[in-house]
Design a protein around this motif. Structure first.
Motif, PDB file in Angstrom:
ATOM      1  N   ARG A 191       0.829  -1.207   0.000  1.00 61.06           N
ATOM      2  CA  ARG A 191       0.000   0.000   0.000  1.00 61.06           C
ATOM      3  C   ARG A 191       0.858   1.250   0.000  1.00 61.06           C
TER       4      ARG A 191
ATOM      5  N   ASP B 249      -2.800  -2.855  -3.214  1.00 57.91           N
ATOM      6  CA  ASP B 249      -3.593  -2.555  -2.016  1.00 57.91           C
ATOM      7  C   ASP B 249      -3.930  -1.066  -2.109  1.00 57.91           C
TER       8      ASP B 249
ATOM      9  N   GLY C  21      -4.025   2.609  -2.628  1.00 60.47           N
ATOM     10  CA  GLY C  21      -3.094   3.543  -3.273  1.00 60.47           C
ATOM     11  C   GLY C  21      -2.235   2.938  -4.369  1.00 60.47           C
TER      12      GLY C  21
ATOM     13  N   THR D 255     -11.698  -8.401  -5.670  1.00 63.55           N
ATOM     14  CA  THR D 255     -12.013  -8.266  -4.250  1.00 63.55           C
ATOM     15  C   THR D 255     -13.479  -7.861  -4.071  1.00 63.55           C
TER      16      THR D 255
ATOM     17  N   GLY E 184     -13.320   3.062  -3.762  1.00 70.33           N
ATOM     18  CA  GLY E 184     -12.070   2.751  -4.468  1.00 70.33           C
ATOM     19  C   GLY E 184     -12.234   1.415  -5.165  1.00 70.33           C
ATOM     20  N   ASN E 185     -11.130   0.736  -5.370  1.00 73.55           N
ATOM     21  CA  ASN E 185     -11.199  -0.531  -6.105  1.00 73.55           C
ATOM     22  C   ASN E 185     -12.228  -1.484  -5.492  1.00 73.55           C
ATOM     23  N   VAL E 186     -12.112  -1.734  -4.208  1.00 73.32           N
ATOM     24  CA  VAL E 186     -12.958  -2.749  -3.570  1.00 73.32           C
ATOM     25  C   VAL E 186     -14.407  -2.263  -3.450  1.00 73.32           C
TER      26      VAL E 186
ATOM     27  N   GLU F 255     -17.193   8.956   1.292  1.00 71.91           N
ATOM     28  CA  GLU F 255     -15.831   9.144   0.771  1.00 71.91           C
ATOM     29  C   GLU F 255     -15.063  10.083   1.699  1.00 71.91           C
ATOM     30  N   ARG F 256     -13.815  10.391   1.339  1.00 69.74           N
ATOM     31  CA  ARG F 256     -12.975  11.247   2.189  1.00 69.74           C
ATOM     32  C   ARG F 256     -13.618  12.599   2.482  1.00 69.74           C
TER      33      ARG F 256
ATOM     34  N   ALA G  24     -15.266  -0.209   3.212  1.00 65.49           N
ATOM     35  CA  ALA G  24     -14.332  -0.686   2.168  1.00 65.49           C
ATOM     36  C   ALA G  24     -13.218   0.326   1.952  1.00 65.49           C
TER      37      ALA G  24
ATOM     38  N   ALA H 289     -12.880  -3.856   3.742  1.00 66.72           N
ATOM     39  CA  ALA H 289     -11.526  -3.367   4.033  1.00 66.72           C
ATOM     40  C   ALA H 289     -10.865  -4.323   5.018  1.00 66.72           C
ATOM     41  N   ASN H 290      -9.578  -4.168   5.217  1.00 71.12           N
ATOM     42  CA  ASN H 290      -8.883  -4.933   6.246  1.00 71.12           C
ATOM     43  C   ASN H 290      -8.969  -4.184   7.566  1.00 71.12           C
TER      44      ASN H 290
END
Ligand code: NAD
Length: 477
Positions: free
Chosen positions: A76, A150, A152, A196, A234-236, A257-258, A309, A332-333
């Motif tokens: 990442r 991952d 970024g 994912t 994002g991707n996931v 989102e952010r 996510a 997300a993790n």
């Protein structure tokens, strides 16, 4: 129980969850310790000359467990990535790979950088130098350590990594297998970018195949019409939200989102929001829906399914009690801290844990790695043979119908669907679906068959840890 109400770090959270599971298992304290600890973390500081000055970057590659090799885990790019985080993520990779039976140990990498601060050609130089530092220590290697995308990072960075490794190992015929998540034209596989998010969809589909589990989350019926809030497009998050809304009839009522969140009772158009973010850098200004500046508060809104996510630690001691979603799937993790997890469990919220929920990425990475080592695209040998055999069957049915005057006709769509042999994408999706179903069933079996296991996360840890333990025992440890 948590001893104090102090928020543990990400790595401590993973360890607390691990300890909760091993307390219910019969492992020797020595083996327990061996499985839990992170084997090694390499920290590198390297300089790159950019914009007329030398800039120093800090990167990490952590190897949690080498009970199977290569070890596997994403890299990442984030401005505040640190050792504790990378070690937590590496540990999760060990458990995730064991749960979905991908034959890898766990690893993870990070580079302290804000990718938005740099031009593309500068990012390439930085990535190549980071790759050089890791590859010369076999921390990138087809049979030792295989990174993936991952937060970024994506296909572009993986292509640079693969190319840099190849330049350093010109005679390695398996060089392409040194990293996964590559673009198709650089040795990638169909379906990796979506994998994912696709895995999150397959996980939810499998969950909803079990009415007993759905009832445990105080829900009923199918995915059709379920109200979903997603954090991180994002991707996931993007792929999960897109597939769930377009293919399963879910209503995406919130996207966080952010720079805030969008809300719409009627459901948001995921593709349109994603295009807006691409063009404007955030969700702000997206027309005709409600915008909330404090996005994090939207995690607490009413919905049926919450999909964090984006990143780790977003549901914690401070907000877990306010979460209303009866079902959370951790795309997300580590989005829920150990403290948050305890509060949610006490409230009866069902959590589909990260090590299972986002395992689609590593599963398809595994397929890509196998493809690279076998040097052939999946389905290339079988596809047309399969089509010829099905064509024979269709021809014979049609001949019989006409000979006997039965007047049967096969519908044109059935014929074209049935006659089409499976290409790489179909095979990848089928392998992923099978993996997600099988892994869910192994967790579920522990969840329902043992009186002392009350949640899917503990069940997932028990399945994974028993597999890692078996593999250490087989090595004579
Ligand atoms: P990404 O960088 O593509 O997307 C992350 C998204 O979250 C971005 O849109 C970003 O703007 C948003 N975001 C960041 N901080 C946020 C915040 N505080 N609030 C709301 N939104 C925020 O990353 P990704 O690859 O989609 O990864 C997301 C998570 O999924 C990470 O935890 C990662 O470890 C995990 N994961 C990714 C993969 C993969 O294949 N990419 C596989 C397994 C797990």
């Amino acid at each position: 129980m948590l001893q104090s109400k102090v928020e543990p770090s990400f790595r401590e959270s993973v360890d607390i969850m691990f300890n909760r599971a091993v307390a219910l298992m019969d492992l020797s304290p020595g083996l327990e310790e061996k499985i839990r600890v992170c084997n090694a973390t390499y920290t590198v500081r390297f300089g790159v000359r950019l914009r007329g000055a030398i800039h120093t970057f800090t990167g990490y590659r952590s190897v949690h467990s080498e009970h199977m090799e290569p070890v596997k885990g994403g890299i990442r790019y984030a401005p505040n990535v640190h050792q504790d985080e990378v070690e937590a993520l590496a540990a999760l990779m060990t458990y995730k790979c064991a749960l979905v039976e991908a034959p890898f140990g766990g690893s993870k990498g990070g580079l302290r950088i804000n990718p938005r601060d740099w031009e593309e050609h500068e990012l390439e130089q930085i990535t190549r130098r980071f790759t050089y530092e890791l590859a010369k220590r076999d921390l990138i290697h087809p049979s030792q350590n295989v990174p993936a995308p991952d937060m970024g990072t994506g296909e572009r960075e993986m292509a640079w990594i693969a190319d840099q490794y190849r330049r350093m190992n010109t005679t390695d015929i398996n060089a392409a297998a040194c990293v996964t998540g590559k673009p198709l034209n650089a040795g990638g596989i169909h379906g990796r970018v979506e994998a994912t998010g696709r895995g999150v969809q397959y996980a939810l589909r499998e969950f909803f195949r079990h009415p007993e589990d759905v009832a445990a989350a105080k829900l009923s019926g199918t995915l059709e019409g379920k109200r979903v809030i997603v954090q991180g497009l994002g991707n996931v998050g993007y792929h999960a939200a897109k597939f769930l809304s377009e293919e399963d009839g879910c209503k995406i009522i919130g996207i966080i989102e952010r720079d805030g969140a969008l809300l719409s009772k009627d459901g948001l158009d995921v593709e349109a929001v994603a295009q807006w973010i691409k063009k404007h850098g955030g969700v702000t200004g997206y027309p005709h829906v409600t915008h909330k500046a404090d996005g994090a508060r939207v995690l607490e809104a009413e919905c049926d399914i919450l999909i964090p996510a984006a990143m780790e630690g977003v549901i914690h001691l401070g907000n877990a009690a306010n979460i209303k979603a009866p079902l959370i799937i951790e795309a997300a993790n580590g989005p829920i801290t150990a403290g948050g997890d305890e509060i949610l469990r006490e409230k009866g919220c069902v959590i589909i844990p990260d090590m299972y929920a986002n395992a689609g990425g590593v599963t398809v990475s595994y397929f890509e790695w196998v493809k690279n080592l076998s040097h052939i695209r999946f389905g290339r040998m079988q596809r047309r043979a399969e089509e010829s055999r099905t064509q024979m069957l269709v021809d014979e049915l049609e001949r019989l119908s006409s000979d006997k005057g039965l007047g049967w006709t096969l519908s044109p769509t059935f014929k074209s669907d049935y006659l089409r042999g499976a290409g790489e994408l179909e095979l990848v999706r089928s392998g992923l679906d099978d993996t997600m179903r099988t892994a869910y069933q192994s967790m579920r079996e522990v969840w329902h068959s043992r009186g002392d296991v009350h949640d899917l996360r503990t069940a997932a840890y028990i399945v994974s840890i028993s597999r890692v333990a078996a593999s250490y025992r087989a090595k004579g440890l």
